[in-house]
Write a protein that holds these residues in place. Structure first.
Motif, PDB file in Angstrom:
ATOM      1  N   PHE A   1      84.733 -71.004-127.731  1.00 31.76           N
ATOM      2  CA  PHE A   1      83.483 -71.448-128.340  1.00 31.76           C
ATOM      3  C   PHE A   1      82.292 -70.803-127.663  1.00 31.76           C
ATOM      4  CE2 PHE A   1      84.972 -74.598-125.278  1.00 31.76           C
ATOM      5  CZ  PHE A   1      83.870 -74.880-124.492  1.00 31.76           C
ATOM      6  N   SER A   2      81.197 -70.751-128.404  1.00 33.67           N
ATOM      7  CA  SER A   2      79.931 -70.301-127.822  1.00 33.67           C
ATOM      8  C   SER A   2      79.110 -71.543-127.503  1.00 33.67           C
ATOM      9  CB  SER A   2      79.170 -69.397-128.795  1.00 33.67           C
ATOM     10  OG  SER A   2      78.811 -70.113-129.960  1.00 33.67           O
ATOM     11  N   GLU A   3      78.226 -71.389-126.530  1.00 30.36           N
ATOM     12  CA  GLU A   3      77.401 -72.523-126.115  1.00 30.36           C
ATOM     13  C   GLU A   3      76.026 -72.014-125.727  1.00 30.36           C
ATOM     14  OE1 GLU A   3      78.885 -75.959-123.514  1.00 30.36           O
ATOM     15  OE2 GLU A   3      77.793 -74.684-122.105  1.00 30.36           O
ATOM     16  N   THR A   4      74.993 -72.635-126.277  1.00 30.29           N
ATOM     17  CA  THR A   4      73.626 -72.335-125.847  1.00 30.29           C
ATOM     18  C   THR A   4      73.021 -73.599-125.255  1.00 30.29           C
ATOM     19  OG1 THR A   4      72.759 -72.812-128.067  1.00 30.29           O
ATOM     20  CG2 THR A   4      73.231 -70.493-127.539  1.00 30.29           C
ATOM     21  N   VAL A   5      72.163 -73.410-124.269  1.00 33.82           N
ATOM     22  CA  VAL A   5      71.464 -74.520-123.629  1.00 33.82           C
ATOM     23  C   VAL A   5      69.964 -74.223-123.702  1.00 33.82           C
ATOM     24  CG1 VAL A   5      71.142 -75.869-121.514  1.00 33.82           C
ATOM     25  CG2 VAL A   5      73.408 -74.937-122.064  1.00 33.82           C
ATOM     26  N   ASP A   6      69.220 -75.198-124.237  1.00 34.31           N
ATOM     27  CA  ASP A   6      67.776 -75.057-124.388  1.00 34.31           C
ATOM     28  C   ASP A   6      67.056 -76.192-123.676  1.00 34.31           C
ATOM     29  OD1 ASP A   6      68.154 -72.884-126.195  1.00 34.31           O
ATOM     30  OD2 ASP A   6      68.394 -74.289-127.853  1.00 34.31           O
ATOM     31  N   ASP A   7      65.871 -75.891-123.185  1.00 38.39           N
ATOM     32  CA  ASP A   7      64.952 -76.890-122.635  1.00 38.39           C
ATOM     33  C   ASP A   7      63.719 -76.835-123.531  1.00 38.39           C
ATOM     34  OD1 ASP A   7      63.363 -78.598-121.202  1.00 38.39           O
ATOM     35  OD2 ASP A   7      63.385 -77.441-119.347  1.00 38.39           O
ATOM     36  N   GLY A   8      63.659 -77.724-124.510  1.00 42.63           N
ATOM     37  CA  GLY A   8      62.595 -77.644-125.510  1.00 42.63           C
ATOM     38  C   GLY A   8      62.759 -76.366-126.310  1.00 42.63           C
ATOM     39  N   ALA A   9      61.700 -75.578-126.408  1.00 40.24           N
ATOM     40  CA  ALA A   9      61.741 -74.323-127.166  1.00 40.24           C
ATOM     41  C   ALA A   9      62.265 -73.154-126.331  1.00 40.24           C
ATOM     42  CB  ALA A   9      60.341 -73.999-127.687  1.00 40.24           C
ATOM     43  N   ARG A  10      62.556 -73.391-125.066  1.00 46.92           N
ATOM     44  CA  ARG A  10      62.966 -72.314-124.152  1.00 46.92           C
ATOM     45  C   ARG A  10      64.489 -72.255-124.030  1.00 46.92           C
ATOM     46  NH1 ARG A  10      62.245 -73.251-118.227  1.00 46.92           N
ATOM     47  NH2 ARG A  10      63.591 -71.663-117.397  1.00 46.92           N
ATOM     48  N   ARG A  11      65.071 -71.128-124.391  1.00 43.98           N
ATOM     49  CA  ARG A  11      66.515 -70.914-124.237  1.00 43.98           C
ATOM     50  C   ARG A  11      66.795 -70.625-122.770  1.00 43.98           C
ATOM     51  NH1 ARG A  11      69.849 -69.277-128.551  1.00 43.98           N
ATOM     52  NH2 ARG A  11      69.312 -71.435-128.993  1.00 43.98           N
TER      53      ARG A  11
ATOM     54  N   ALA B   1      73.163 -68.674-122.685  1.00 42.10           N
ATOM     55  CA  ALA B   1      74.145 -68.527-123.762  1.00 42.10           C
ATOM     56  C   ALA B   1      75.462 -68.171-123.091  1.00 42.10           C
ATOM     57  CB  ALA B   1      73.720 -67.438-124.734  1.00 42.10           C
ATOM     58  N   ALA B   2      76.564 -68.662-123.657  1.00 42.44           N
ATOM     59  CA  ALA B   2      77.863 -68.399-123.036  1.00 42.44           C
ATOM     60  C   ALA B   2      78.953 -68.288-124.086  1.00 42.44           C
ATOM     61  CB  ALA B   2      78.214 -69.521-122.051  1.00 42.44           C
ATOM     62  N   LEU B   3      79.968 -67.510-123.752  1.00 43.96           N
ATOM     63  CA  LEU B   3      81.218 -67.479-124.492  1.00 43.96           C
ATOM     64  C   LEU B   3      82.246 -68.114-123.568  1.00 43.96           C
ATOM     65  CD1 LEU B   3      82.953 -66.599-126.906  1.00 43.96           C
ATOM     66  CD2 LEU B   3      83.358 -64.449-125.684  1.00 43.96           C
ATOM     67  N   ILE B   4      82.906 -69.174-124.045  1.00 39.23           N
ATOM     68  CA  ILE B   4      83.811 -69.956-123.202  1.00 39.23           C
ATOM     69  C   ILE B   4      85.204 -69.976-123.818  1.00 39.23           C
ATOM     70  CG2 ILE B   4      84.287 -72.260-122.271  1.00 39.23           C
ATOM     71  CD1 ILE B   4      81.188 -72.664-122.250  1.00 39.23           C
ATOM     72  N   THR B   5      86.199 -69.753-122.970  1.00 39.92           N
ATOM     73  CA  THR B   5      87.599 -69.836-123.374  1.00 39.92           C
ATOM     74  C   THR B   5      88.285 -70.857-122.485  1.00 39.92           C
ATOM     75  OG1 THR B   5      87.596 -67.488-123.979  1.00 39.92           O
ATOM     76  CG2 THR B   5      89.748 -68.540-123.687  1.00 39.92           C
TER      77      THR B   5
ATOM     78  N   SER C   1      84.067 -68.800-118.467  1.00 38.60           N
ATOM     79  CA  SER C   1      82.747 -68.799-119.092  1.00 38.60           C
ATOM     80  C   SER C   1      82.055 -67.488-118.750  1.00 38.60           C
ATOM     81  CB  SER C   1      81.898 -69.971-118.587  1.00 38.60           C
ATOM     82  OG  SER C   1      80.601 -69.906-119.149  1.00 38.60           O
ATOM     83  N   GLN C   2      81.693 -66.762-119.790  1.00 42.17           N
ATOM     84  CA  GLN C   2      80.890 -65.551-119.623  1.00 42.17           C
ATOM     85  C   GLN C   2      79.473 -65.958-120.005  1.00 42.17           C
ATOM     86  OE1 GLN C   2      83.773 -63.707-122.249  1.00 42.17           O
ATOM     87  NE2 GLN C   2      83.934 -62.038-120.770  1.00 42.17           N
ATOM     88  N   VAL C   3      78.664 -66.197-118.994  1.00 40.15           N
ATOM     89  CA  VAL C   3      77.356 -66.816-119.202  1.00 40.15           C
ATOM     90  C   VAL C   3      76.236 -65.808-118.946  1.00 40.15           C
ATOM     91  CG1 VAL C   3      77.232 -67.746-116.839  1.00 40.15           C
ATOM     92  CG2 VAL C   3      75.941 -68.851-118.656  1.00 40.15           C
TER      93      VAL C   3
END
Length: 172
Positions: free
Chosen positions: A105-115, A118-122, A138-140
């Motif tokens: 799966f892919s995963e993004t983490v944001d703090d409000g409007a600020r990214r 991003a990661a690709l996780i297996t 995790s390739q972050v």
């Protein structure tokens, strides 16, 4: 000075990125043993309710799923962070699910409007004589020079410890 002008090229390239925040890449690999069958470990990933329990690194942190769609092409959206300020938004997109062997799966983490990242996780699950061996990769990519990789590593280590404890209490 070199005759091929490589010093000028290097200085010019360095100048292109000097005024921008650092982008940090890291690959995190964790391994964990669970005294439970791969199907039980899979079920713990499949259930958003279960993940909200074991997926937090400490009692001071919360994880709340706003959307949960655990299927290839599905999306989870969650809020997390300190209980007093769960300001982080996590979006997960499921790319490959092979029960009870593999999640990608892919995963993004944001703090409000600020990214923030991003990661690709297996997540790979293998049956072993005493239960299940898990390998997490995790390739972050962390934006704005954020030290996300150490947080990812510590957070998942704690979460997998919580999962081991939860699985140990589950009926077999």
């Amino acid at each position: 000075m070199t005759s091929d002008g490589s010093e000028h090229v290097a200085a010019a390239l360095e100048g292109l990125f000097a005024d921008r925040p650092a982008v940090v890449h890291d690959t995190i690999v964790l391994e964990q043993h669970f005294e439970a069958a791969p199907e039980q470990v899979w079920a713990a990933f499949e259930s958003a309710e279960s993940r909200s329990r074991w997926g937090v690194p400490s009692a001071a942190v919360m994880l709340e799923f706003i959307e949960a769609d655990f299927r290839v092409g599905g999306r989870d959206v969650a809020r997390c962070g300190p209980k007093a300020d769960p300001r982080y938004r996590v979006e997960t997109r499921y790319l490959d699910l092979v029960p009870p062997q593999r999640l990608v799966f892919s995963e993004t983490v944001d703090d409000g409007a600020r990214r923030l990242s991003a990661a690709l996780i297996t997540v790979e699950l293998r049956p072993i004589a005493t239960g299940t061996a898990l390998r997490f990769t995790s390739q972050v990519v962390a934006f704005d020079g954020a030290d996300i990789a150490s947080g990812v590593r510590l957070g998942y280590q704690a979460a997998f410890g919580n999962l081991a404890a939860e699985l140990a209490m589950a009926p077999r």
